[in-house]
Design an enzyme around this catalytic site. Sequence first.
Site, PDB file in Angstrom:
ATOM      1  N   HIS A   1      78.597   2.678  36.888  1.00 23.14           N
ATOM      2  CA  HIS A   1      79.175   2.069  38.093  1.00 23.14           C
ATOM      3  C   HIS A   1      78.471   0.752  38.428  1.00 23.14           C
ATOM      4  O   HIS A   1      79.089  -0.205  38.857  1.00 23.14           O
ATOM      5  CB  HIS A   1      79.081   3.035  39.278  1.00 23.14           C
ATOM      6  N   TYR A   2      77.153   0.716  38.205  1.00 21.60           N
ATOM      7  CA  TYR A   2      76.365  -0.497  38.455  1.00 21.60           C
ATOM      8  C   TYR A   2      76.783  -1.603  37.479  1.00 21.60           C
ATOM      9  O   TYR A   2      77.009  -2.749  37.892  1.00 21.60           O
ATOM     10  CB  TYR A   2      74.877  -0.168  38.313  1.00 21.60           C
ATOM     11  N   LEU A   3      76.916  -1.243  36.212  1.00 18.53           N
ATOM     12  CA  LEU A   3      77.295  -2.253  35.212  1.00 18.53           C
ATOM     13  C   LEU A   3      78.701  -2.792  35.488  1.00 18.53           C
ATOM     14  O   LEU A   3      78.956  -3.989  35.338  1.00 18.53           O
ATOM     15  CB  LEU A   3      77.210  -1.671  33.797  1.00 18.53           C
TER      16      LEU A   3
ATOM     17  N   ILE B   1      74.440   4.703  35.032  1.00 18.76           N
ATOM     18  CA  ILE B   1      74.443   3.270  35.407  1.00 18.76           C
ATOM     19  C   ILE B   1      75.796   2.587  35.232  1.00 18.76           C
ATOM     20  O   ILE B   1      75.924   1.392  35.517  1.00 18.76           O
ATOM     21  CB  ILE B   1      73.358   2.472  34.643  1.00 18.76           C
TER      22      ILE B   1
ATOM     23  N   LYS C   1      78.452  -5.247  38.430  1.00 16.82           N
ATOM     24  CA  LYS C   1      77.896  -6.527  37.987  1.00 16.82           C
ATOM     25  C   LYS C   1      78.922  -7.271  37.136  1.00 16.82           C
ATOM     26  O   LYS C   1      79.070  -8.491  37.235  1.00 16.82           O
ATOM     27  CB  LYS C   1      76.595  -6.317  37.186  1.00 16.82           C
TER      28      LYS C   1
END
Length: 210
Positions: free
Chosen positions: A124-126, A122, A129
Amino acid sequence: MNVLIIGAAGKVGQLVVDKLSRTAYTPVAMVRSKKQKEMFENKGITAVMGDLEKDFESAYADVDAVIFAAGSGQDTGAEMTIIIDQEGAIKAVDRAVHFGVQRFVMLSSMAADRPEAGSREIKHYLFAKHRADEYLKKSGVPYTIVRPGPLTSETGTGKVFLNEHVNGGNSISREDVASVLVEALMQPKAENRSFDVVEGDTLVEDLFRH
Ligand code: NAP
């Protein structure tokens, strides 16, 4: 006050529209398909077409505030996370600046303020965001950033635990997240602040009283 909900047809987005429509604020649902537009209009909700990958400037006509609840979802790759969750959000902030929007409420994610601590799956997602949240903070648009723990589809309890930092990965229902987003929009004390939020014992309507 007209509030543009970006990601209005999503699971959190629909709950936000529903809750806002029961306040003095007027929701404007930004959607990607005619079918979604009709769904909202059949309920008496104003809906506008807009796609974060394309031009969505026209969606901002007569908009006073924005709630960003869009996301590329877990079934797409890292590339879409950058395109939607990061660059889409950044474009939404740019348009808010351009149109003089008075408040921008961002649905972020727990740990987006410390993305390096995330697991490999996760991270890359964090980071996506995180970049969007930081961009919003520096934009000059009055903001609130809400970072929930893992989302469930349980019925909301109307009670949460909200703090600048919450330890642990407790979950929270989408319905309670929607209530927090709407409450944050309405409360001056939530302006220019960022919060983690999980399930808890405080009534949502009491969150920003002190
Ligand atoms: P969802 O049901 O997948 O809703 C996402 C919405 O984003 C959909 O309405 C989708 O539109 C919209 N969207 C995607 N690409 C778009 C584009 N190019 N232009 C405009 N809109 C676009 O997700 P959710 O369950 O409501 O969750 C919302 C967000 O919460 C997530 O994206 C995530 O960032 C955040 N979050 C999730 C968790 C979790 O545990 N899942 C935890 C913390 C934070 P369509 O309806 O047209 O597909």
